[in-house]
Design a protein around this motif. Structure first.
Motif, PDB file in Angstrom:
ATOM      1  N   VAL A 189       0.858  -1.181   0.000  1.00 48.52           N
ATOM      2  CA  VAL A 189       0.000   0.000   0.000  1.00 48.52           C
ATOM      3  C   VAL A 189       0.892   1.227   0.000  1.00 48.52           C
ATOM      4  CG1 VAL A 189      -1.806   1.278   1.206  1.00 48.52           C
ATOM      5  CG2 VAL A 189      -1.803  -1.230   1.274  1.00 48.52           C
ATOM      6  N   GLY A 190       0.792   2.041  -1.037  1.00 51.79           N
ATOM      7  CA  GLY A 190       1.615   3.241  -1.104  1.00 51.79           C
ATOM      8  C   GLY A 190       1.519   3.917  -2.450  1.00 51.79           C
ATOM      9  N   LYS A 191       1.750   5.196  -2.452  1.00 54.63           N
ATOM     10  CA  LYS A 191       1.679   5.996  -3.676  1.00 54.63           C
ATOM     11  C   LYS A 191       2.787   5.578  -4.639  1.00 54.63           C
ATOM     12  CE  LYS A 191       0.997  10.819  -5.036  1.00 54.63           C
ATOM     13  NZ  LYS A 191       0.917  12.217  -4.545  1.00 54.63           N
ATOM     14  N   PHE A 192       2.474   5.611  -5.937  1.00 50.60           N
ATOM     15  CA  PHE A 192       3.467   5.273  -6.953  1.00 50.60           C
ATOM     16  C   PHE A 192       4.380   6.472  -7.181  1.00 50.60           C
ATOM     17  CE2 PHE A 192       0.139   2.191  -7.797  1.00 50.60           C
ATOM     18  CZ  PHE A 192       0.872   1.027  -7.997  1.00 50.60           C
ATOM     19  N   LYS A 193       5.400   6.575  -6.327  1.00 48.79           N
ATOM     20  CA  LYS A 193       6.407   7.613  -6.455  1.00 48.79           C
ATOM     21  C   LYS A 193       7.768   6.987  -6.188  1.00 48.79           C
ATOM     22  CE  LYS A 193       5.637   9.296  -1.715  1.00 48.79           C
ATOM     23  NZ  LYS A 193       5.336  10.489  -0.888  1.00 48.79           N
ATOM     24  N   ILE A 215      -0.740  -7.667  -4.821  1.00 53.39           N
ATOM     25  CA  ILE A 215      -1.721  -6.602  -5.006  1.00 53.39           C
ATOM     26  C   ILE A 215      -1.062  -5.264  -4.665  1.00 53.39           C
ATOM     27  CG2 ILE A 215      -4.040  -5.776  -4.437  1.00 53.39           C
ATOM     28  CD1 ILE A 215      -3.956  -8.619  -5.577  1.00 53.39           C
ATOM     29  N   LEU A 216      -1.099  -4.334  -5.606  1.00 52.10           N
ATOM     30  CA  LEU A 216      -0.522  -3.003  -5.410  1.00 52.10           C
ATOM     31  C   LEU A 216      -1.657  -2.000  -5.276  1.00 52.10           C
ATOM     32  CD1 LEU A 216       2.311  -3.115  -8.111  1.00 52.10           C
ATOM     33  CD2 LEU A 216       2.450  -3.755  -5.694  1.00 52.10           C
ATOM     34  N   TYR A 226       5.456   1.422 -14.005  1.00 50.23           N
ATOM     35  CA  TYR A 226       5.549   0.122 -13.345  1.00 50.23           C
ATOM     36  C   TYR A 226       4.652  -0.914 -14.010  1.00 50.23           C
ATOM     37  CZ  TYR A 226       8.162   2.683  -9.829  1.00 50.23           C
ATOM     38  OH  TYR A 226       9.105   3.452  -9.190  1.00 50.23           O
ATOM     39  N   LYS A 227       3.588  -0.479 -14.635  1.00 52.29           N
ATOM     40  CA  LYS A 227       2.774  -1.407 -15.420  1.00 52.29           C
ATOM     41  C   LYS A 227       3.587  -1.970 -16.585  1.00 52.29           C
ATOM     42  CE  LYS A 227      -2.038  -0.066 -14.601  1.00 52.29           C
ATOM     43  NZ  LYS A 227      -3.282   0.426 -15.223  1.00 52.29           N
ATOM     44  N   LYS A 228       4.407  -1.124 -17.198  1.00 51.70           N
ATOM     45  CA  LYS A 228       5.270  -1.589 -18.290  1.00 51.70           C
ATOM     46  C   LYS A 228       6.303  -2.587 -17.778  1.00 51.70           C
ATOM     47  CE  LYS A 228       4.792   2.598 -21.107  1.00 51.70           C
ATOM     48  NZ  LYS A 228       5.482   3.798 -21.654  1.00 51.70           N
ATOM     49  N   LEU A 229       6.844  -2.330 -16.589  1.00 54.06           N
ATOM     50  CA  LEU A 229       7.807  -3.259 -15.991  1.00 54.06           C
ATOM     51  C   LEU A 229       7.148  -4.610 -15.741  1.00 54.06           C
ATOM     52  CD1 LEU A 229      10.524  -3.948 -14.676  1.00 54.06           C
ATOM     53  CD2 LEU A 229       9.689  -2.892 -12.558  1.00 54.06           C
ATOM     54  N   VAL A 230       5.946  -4.601 -15.198  1.00 50.89           N
ATOM     55  CA  VAL A 230       5.205  -5.842 -14.958  1.00 50.89           C
ATOM     56  C   VAL A 230       4.982  -6.594 -16.265  1.00 50.89           C
ATOM     57  CG1 VAL A 230       2.927  -6.742 -14.302  1.00 50.89           C
ATOM     58  CG2 VAL A 230       4.086  -5.092 -12.828  1.00 50.89           C
ATOM     59  N   LYS A 238      -0.204 -11.984 -12.449  1.00 53.86           N
ATOM     60  CA  LYS A 238       0.112 -12.153 -11.028  1.00 53.86           C
ATOM     61  C   LYS A 238       0.168 -10.843 -10.243  1.00 53.86           C
ATOM     62  CE  LYS A 238       3.395 -15.068 -10.028  1.00 53.86           C
ATOM     63  NZ  LYS A 238       4.740 -15.689 -10.023  1.00 53.86           N
ATOM     64  N   VAL A 239       0.553  -9.744 -10.907  1.00 53.31           N
ATOM     65  CA  VAL A 239       0.635  -8.449 -10.241  1.00 53.31           C
ATOM     66  C   VAL A 239      -0.600  -7.643 -10.607  1.00 53.31           C
ATOM     67  CG1 VAL A 239       1.921  -6.294  -9.980  1.00 53.31           C
ATOM     68  CG2 VAL A 239       3.152  -8.461 -10.248  1.00 53.31           C
ATOM     69  N   ILE A 240      -1.357  -7.256  -9.579  1.00 57.62           N
ATOM     70  CA  ILE A 240      -2.647  -6.595  -9.787  1.00 57.62           C
ATOM     71  C   ILE A 240      -2.575  -5.163  -9.265  1.00 57.62           C
ATOM     72  CG2 ILE A 240      -5.109  -6.634  -9.184  1.00 57.62           C
ATOM     73  CD1 ILE A 240      -4.650  -9.746  -8.781  1.00 57.62           C
ATOM     74  N   PHE A 241      -2.854  -4.208 -10.150  1.00 58.09           N
ATOM     75  CA  PHE A 241      -2.920  -2.802  -9.771  1.00 58.09           C
ATOM     76  C   PHE A 241      -4.357  -2.505  -9.350  1.00 58.09           C
ATOM     77  CE2 PHE A 241       0.792  -3.188 -12.376  1.00 58.09           C
ATOM     78  CZ  PHE A 241       1.685  -2.239 -11.907  1.00 58.09           C
TER      79      PHE A 241
END
Length: 345
Positions: A189-193, A215-216, A226-230, A238-241
């Motif tokens: 849990v945290g801001k994407f910065k 879960i992000l 970070y979506k591009k990295l995923v 597996k990684v859910i925004f």
């Protein structure tokens, strides 16, 4: 009888740690018999839930055209008058975050500036920071933040540290409002910065080989990056925004494990919130906060993908080993009384 009246000033009540802390502290003062007013200085934006209806005032002044170097000198008398009139002349004013601190460092009221982050780790103008935070007493949200402040700022005013308060009852009540659709997952849990280093987290998660979903929760300007990295790591399944959640507590409560990967924090309030919900937490041993909350075996060095991956794997396999009780010093009544000690001088 001495007046019990506090004004808490902050730019907005959008969904971040400082804003959650303000709402929680307001509840703590009310429980101790104080009148509390919250003043917003930037936006009339409220994204977070509170345990009660609060008195919120909006200082609607279009002041961005005023150069920052003189903004506080120009606006402080106006904001002081606003606070005195709207908030019944409080005997304590607590200012939060730079846009408010920039004004209230010139206040003539009994004002303290709350420092929410490790100043030396932020890309700030140190000359400006020194000109602001040496004009008033400061309250730091962790011992690490105070140590950092005292090291870099030679202020003639006192500095204190008081941990961010945790309203355990409110958190537990909110945590059962719904059950997330995800199962047996890890959560962040945290801001994407940049400070939060989601890139380190995602790469460590990939390296760990964990099959449980990650879960992000949060929003921010680096989300698309970070979506591009995923996508590049083939982790889309597996990684859910999950986006910003005004009530993140069910996501934390039902998580198998919470993971933090920050380069630095002020306190890391989400760690104490997770512990209040009995969710195990592992974190980078960043300045400041995590090492004041968690034992050593729950911490890894900053920016070490391999060691974070190893600890994630261990904690995912045996989460109970990484469980840790929430110390009473983080509870709402304990921390609020620390503020009251300052009021009573």
């Amino acid at each position: 009888m001495k007046k019990k009246n506090v004004a808490i000033v902050i730019p907005t009540l959008q969904g971040n740690g400082a804003e959650r802390m303000v709402l929680t502290l307001a509840e703590g003062f009310i429980q101790q018999g104080y009148t509390v007013n919250i003043v917003l200085t930037l936006k009339r934006s409220i994204e977070l839930k509170s345990s009660r209806q609060l008195k919120i005032h909006y200082f609607k002044k279009y002041y961005r055209w005023i150069p920052k170097i003189i903004r506080g000198i120009f606006l402080a008398p106006i904001l002081d008058k606003f606070i005195v009139n709207r908030c019944d002349n409080p005997n304590l004013v607590l200012s939060n975050l730079l846009p408010s601190d920039r004004i209230l460092c010139y206040s003539k009221l009994n004002t303290y500036l709350i420092i929410h982050n490790t100043i030396s780790k932020q890309n700030n103008n140190f000359a400006e920071m020194r000109s602001i935070y040496t004009k008033k007493p400061v309250i730091c949200v962790s011992q690490g933040v105070k140590t950092d402040f005292d090291r870099f700022f030679n202020s003639r005013f006192p500095s204190y540290y008081i941990y961010n308060p945790i309203d355990v009852d409110f958190i537990n009540q909110e945590s059962i409002k719904f059950k997330p659709k995800y199962h047996d997952y890890l959560v962040h849990v945290g801001k994407f910065k940049k400070q939060k280093r989601h890139d380190i987290l995602i790469k460590a998660y990939h390296q760990s080989g964990i099959e449980n979903p990650l879960i992000l929760i949060g929003k921010g300007h680096l989300k698309e990056k970070y979506k591009k990295l995923v996508n590049n790591l083939d982790l889309n399944e597996k990684v859910i925004f999950a986006g910003f959640q005004p009530n993140p507590y069910p996501f934390i409560k039902y998580a198998r494990l919470m993971v933090l990967s920050s380069d630095f924090e002020g306190f890391g309030m989400v760690i104490t919130e997770a512990l209040a919900l009995k969710t195990p937490v592992i974190s980078t041993n960043c300045p400041s906060g995590p090492s004041e909350i968690l034992p050593k075996n729950n911490l890894v060095p900053v920016n070490d993908i391999e060691k974070l991956a190893q600890l994630m794997q261990q904690a995912n396999n045996n989460p109970l080993i990484f469980s840790h009780p929430l110390n009473k010093k983080f509870y709402l009544d304990f921390t609020t009384k620390k503020y009251i000690d300052i009021i009573n001088g």
